[in-house]
Design an enzyme around this catalytic site. Structure first.
Site, PDB file in Angstrom:
ATOM      1  CE1 TYR A   1     -50.058 -19.219  64.152  1.00 54.87           C
ATOM      2  CE2 TYR A   1     -49.275 -20.097  62.065  1.00 54.87           C
ATOM      3  CZ  TYR A   1     -50.296 -19.594  62.846  1.00 54.87           C
ATOM      4  OH  TYR A   1     -51.559 -19.463  62.318  1.00 54.87           O
TER       5      TYR A   1
ATOM      6  NE  ARG B   1     -51.661 -27.021  66.079  1.00 59.20           N
ATOM      7  CZ  ARG B   1     -52.714 -26.207  66.170  1.00 59.20           C
ATOM      8  NH1 ARG B   1     -53.856 -26.525  65.574  1.00 59.20           N
ATOM      9  NH2 ARG B   1     -52.643 -25.083  66.851  1.00 59.20           N
TER      10      ARG B   1
ATOM     11  NE  ARG C   1     -34.353 -14.928  48.616  1.00 56.22           N
ATOM     12  CZ  ARG C   1     -34.570 -15.452  47.404  1.00 56.22           C
ATOM     13  NH1 ARG C   1     -33.531 -15.684  46.587  1.00 56.22           N
ATOM     14  NH2 ARG C   1     -35.794 -15.760  47.006  1.00 56.22           N
TER      15      ARG C   1
ATOM     16  CE  LYS D   1     -51.327 -22.422  64.792  1.00 50.96           C
ATOM     17  NZ  LYS D   1     -52.605 -22.134  64.103  1.00 50.96           N
TER      18      LYS D   1
ATOM     19  CD  GLU E   1     -58.141 -24.735  57.537  1.00 48.87           C
ATOM     20  OE1 GLU E   1     -58.210 -25.252  58.667  1.00 48.87           O
ATOM     21  OE2 GLU E   1     -57.098 -24.765  56.856  1.00 48.87           O
TER      22      GLU E   1
ATOM     23  CG  LEU F   1     -54.271 -26.138  61.998  1.00 48.31           C
ATOM     24  CD1 LEU F   1     -52.837 -26.468  61.616  1.00 48.31           C
ATOM     25  CD2 LEU F   1     -54.354 -24.761  62.644  1.00 48.31           C
TER      26      LEU F   1
END
Length: 287
Positions: free
Chosen positions: A33, A52, A101, A151, A183, A207
Site C-alpha cells: 500500500y 516506492r 485459498r 510497504k 522506527e 521503511l
C-alpha cells in the site's frame, strides 16, 4: 454525498464497493500500500510514492494493473469526485483473487492484481495543533518480519503497538531491536543532539520513508547536519529534541520517551523549523 472509491477500474459509492473473500490481501495480507497526502486539493510527493510502490511490487513479484500515468489520473479523479481539499489517498494492491485459498502464489497471467483506492478527508491536517505541543511515546520490542523496507499491509503488530501506547497513556510507540530504535509504528524517527539530526540509516530494517527523504534533503539545504546511524532509547531520552516523519503527519515533535521529558517537555526549534520547511516546499511541488 457518499464517498466515491476506486475498485478494479470502477468508481463507485463506498457502500457498493466489494472485494472477494478469496482475495489474497484479505486471506494472506499479500499486498502492498501507499498513502499520499493532499493539501489545497493537490497531491504531495507522488513521484516518490509511485517509485516506492513499484519497488514494493517488484520485491514481491506482484503486478500493478495500471500504468503510473493512469494511477495519477485515478488519484486526481478521486480528489475531484470527493472534493478533497485536505486529507489522504489510500492505495492498496494485492495479488488478487485466485478463486480459492492456497499458500502458493497464483499465476499472475490468470489472476489479475486487485487495485483499491479511497480518500480520507482530514481538515486541518497541515495545521494540526498536536504539532505545537508534541507527542509522548513508549518503547516496545520490534518483532516484525525482516523486510520492513517493503510497504506491505501486514500491519497487525504496528496496530498493537499503537494500542500499547494508548494503554500506557502515550500517543505512539518506538520499536527497538537488538538495543537500537528501528522506527515508530507508522513513521521514521529522529533525535537532535548538539544541533545534529540523527536518524537510522536505510536498510531492510526500516521503511524507506518518502517524507523522510524529503525532510533530510530540506535539512541539508538548510545547512543542518544529518547523521544516519542507529541510536538507543537512552540516547533518545538524553537528546535535545526528537520527532518523527510520515506522509500524514509530516514532521511531528516528540516531547516524552518512556516517561522522560525532553527539554522540559517543550517542542524544539529544529522540529518546528523542519515542519515549516516541509509544508512550504511540498506545497510548491504538489501536483
Amino acid at each position: 454525498m457518499s464517498r466515491i472509491v476506486y475498485v478494479n477500474g470502477n468508481y463507485l459509492p463506498e457502500e457498493e464497493a466489494t472485494v472477494s473473500i478469496f482475495d489474497r490481501g484479505f486471506l494472506m495480507a499479500d499486498g502492498v500500500y501507499e498513502v499520499t497526502s493532499v493539501l489545497d486539493g493537490k497531491i504531495l510527493e507522488f513521484p516518490g510514492h509511485s517509485a516506492r510502490l513499484e519497488r514494493s511490487l517488484r520485491e514481491l513479484d506482484m503486478a500493478l494493473p495500471v500504468t503510473m500515468d493512469e494511477l495519477l489520473t485515478i488519484h486526481r479523479e478521486l480528489v475531484a469526485r470527493n472534493e478533497l481539499v485536505e486529507g489522504m489517498i489510500y492505495l492498496q494492491v494485492t495479488r488478487g483473487n485466485p478463486g480459492d485459498r492456497d499458500f502458493a502464489f497464483p499465476d499472475p497471467a490468470a489472476t489479475p492484481s486487485t487495485l483499491v483506492l479511497f480518500t480520507q478527508s482530514k481538515p486541518g491536517l497541515a495545521d494540526n495543533p498536536v504539532a505545537k505541543k508534541g507527542i509522548k511515546v513508549i518503547s516496545i520490542e520490534d518483532i516484525r518480519w525482516g523486510r520492513r523496507d517493503i510497504k506491505t499491509v501486514q500491519l497487525l503488530y504496528p496496530s498493537m503497538g499503537k494500542m500499547m501506547a494508548k494503554k500506557a497513556g502515550a500517543d505512539d510507540a518506538w520499536m527497538v531491536e537488538d538495543g537500537f530504535v528501528t522506527e515508530g509504528t507508522s513513521n521514521n524517527v529522529y533525535i537532535v543532539k548538539d544541533g545534529k539530526i540523527i536518524t537510522r540509516q536505510l536498510s531492510q530494517d526500516i521503511l524507506h520513508g518518502i517524507t523522510r527523504a524529503a525532510v533530510l534533503r530540506y535539512a541539508a539545504e538548510a545547512q543542518m547536519e544529518v547523521v544516519e546511524r542507529a541510536f538507543t532509547i537512552a540516547e533518545a531520552q538524553a537528546a535535545d529534541e526528537a520527532f518523527f516523519t510520515s506522509a500524514s503527519a509530516f514532521v511531528m515533535p516528540v516531547v516524552e520517551i518512556d516517561g522522560v521529558a525532553l527539554s522540559e517537555g517543550k517542542v524544539g526549534p529544529v522540529a518546528t523549523r523542519l515542519r515549516e520547511i516541509y509544508l512550504d516546499e511540498s506545497r510548491k511541488t504538489a501536483i
